[in-house]
Enzyme design. Sequence first.
Site, PDB file in Angstrom:
ATOM      1  N   HIS A  40      35.887  42.314  45.051  1.00 45.30           N
ATOM      2  CA  HIS A  40      35.316  41.197  44.295  1.00 45.30           C
ATOM      3  C   HIS A  40      35.540  39.909  45.085  1.00 45.30           C
ATOM      4  CE1 HIS A  40      33.872  38.978  40.867  1.00 45.30           C
ATOM      5  NE2 HIS A  40      34.902  38.152  41.007  1.00 45.30           N
ATOM      6  N   GLN A  92      35.964  37.888  55.306  1.00 48.76           N
ATOM      7  CA  GLN A  92      37.270  38.446  54.936  1.00 48.76           C
ATOM      8  C   GLN A  92      37.114  39.732  54.130  1.00 48.76           C
ATOM      9  OE1 GLN A  92      39.848  37.357  56.459  1.00 48.76           O
ATOM     10  NE2 GLN A  92      38.471  35.836  57.358  1.00 48.76           N
ATOM     11  N   ARG A 101      26.435  47.932  38.373  1.00 45.24           N
ATOM     12  CA  ARG A 101      26.398  48.505  37.026  1.00 45.24           C
ATOM     13  C   ARG A 101      27.803  48.519  36.442  1.00 45.24           C
ATOM     14  NH1 ARG A 101      21.942  48.127  34.868  1.00 45.24           N
ATOM     15  NH2 ARG A 101      22.501  49.677  33.303  1.00 45.24           N
TER      16      ARG A 101
HETATM   17  C1  GRF Z   1      30.188  41.226  47.729  1.00 48.98           C
HETATM   18  O1  GRF Z   1      30.449  39.857  47.728  1.00 48.98           O
HETATM   19  C2  GRF Z   1      31.192  41.973  46.899  1.00 48.98           C
HETATM   20  O2  GRF Z   1      32.464  41.381  46.910  1.00 48.98           O
HETATM   21  C3  GRF Z   1      30.603  41.884  45.513  1.00 48.98           C
HETATM   22  O3  GRF Z   1      29.220  41.988  45.703  1.00 48.98           O
HETATM   23  C4  GRF Z   1      28.878  41.553  47.020  1.00 48.98           C
HETATM   24  C5  GRF Z   1      28.164  42.701  47.652  1.00 48.98           C
HETATM   25  O4  GRF Z   1      27.713  42.387  48.939  1.00 48.98           O
HETATM   26  N1  GRF Z   1      31.151  42.880  44.640  1.00 48.98           N
HETATM   27  P1  GRF Z   1      27.295  43.545  49.925  1.00 48.98           P
HETATM   28  O5  GRF Z   1      26.232  44.357  49.204  1.00 48.98           O
HETATM   29  O6  GRF Z   1      28.500  44.362  50.232  1.00 48.98           O
HETATM   30  O7  GRF Z   1      26.740  42.844  51.129  1.00 48.98           O
END
Ligand code: GRF
Length: 222
Positions: A115, A179, A97
């Site tokens: 991210h 990573q 969100r």
């Molecule tokens: C991850 O790639 C994170 O960097 C991005 O959304 C994805 C979430 O994956 N913001 P998870 O729910 O932590 O497995």
Amino acid sequence: MSRVLPTTTKMKSLVILISGRGSNMQALLEARLPAKVAAVISNNPEATGLEIAKMYDVETVVIDHRAYPDRKAFDVALAKKIDFYRPSLVALAGFMRVLGDGFVNQYKGRLINIHPSLLPAFPGLEAHEQALEEGVRIHGCTVHFVTSRMDHGPIIIQAAVRVLPDDTNETLSARVLQQEHRIYPEAVRLFMKGRIKLSGSHVEVSNVASENSVLYSPELHK
Ligand code: GRF
């Protein structure tokens, strides 16, 4: 007769916000952090991460955004719930969100996000597709403080991975995710130890043994 009880230093705490799979949340739950995860909050009742959090005996809360008339009302309800736990830090872990300015300002300096790109490149959705499309040689992930611009803000840690000639969205995202699971707990650890100082639009990290503490480049030296 009154007994003098020893004073205890209260452990710092963290609230994690998720919307889906929850693998970064799980990495935080598995890490040995100098902080307690007080709660995992999801805007999505179907988030599989909620089940994972329960397996770790962490309190889970659902605040379904669809139950609120607008974003502001949702943000207010979310902030109220977060404040109940009095966390030192709020970590977005795949929280899908967009948060409004009021919310972001309220948690300035204690709201972080992960991210899957080397920001400021490729903000928004489908960062891996964007990276493959552009033919970049290096891709990665970033932990940053949140500002009101999406996927933007003072950078805490980044990890870089090599983009291989035959990489697909799946292979690249899997390598980046490994990573992510490494740098997110590390960023939280640094924060909880008081080693992160927000200085304008930059982050200063104190007592880093080497640059490797804030930049991982596991594959670039191969
Ligand atoms: C991850 O790639 C994170 O960097 C991005 O959304 C994805 C979430 O994956 N913001 P998870 O729910 O932590 O497995």
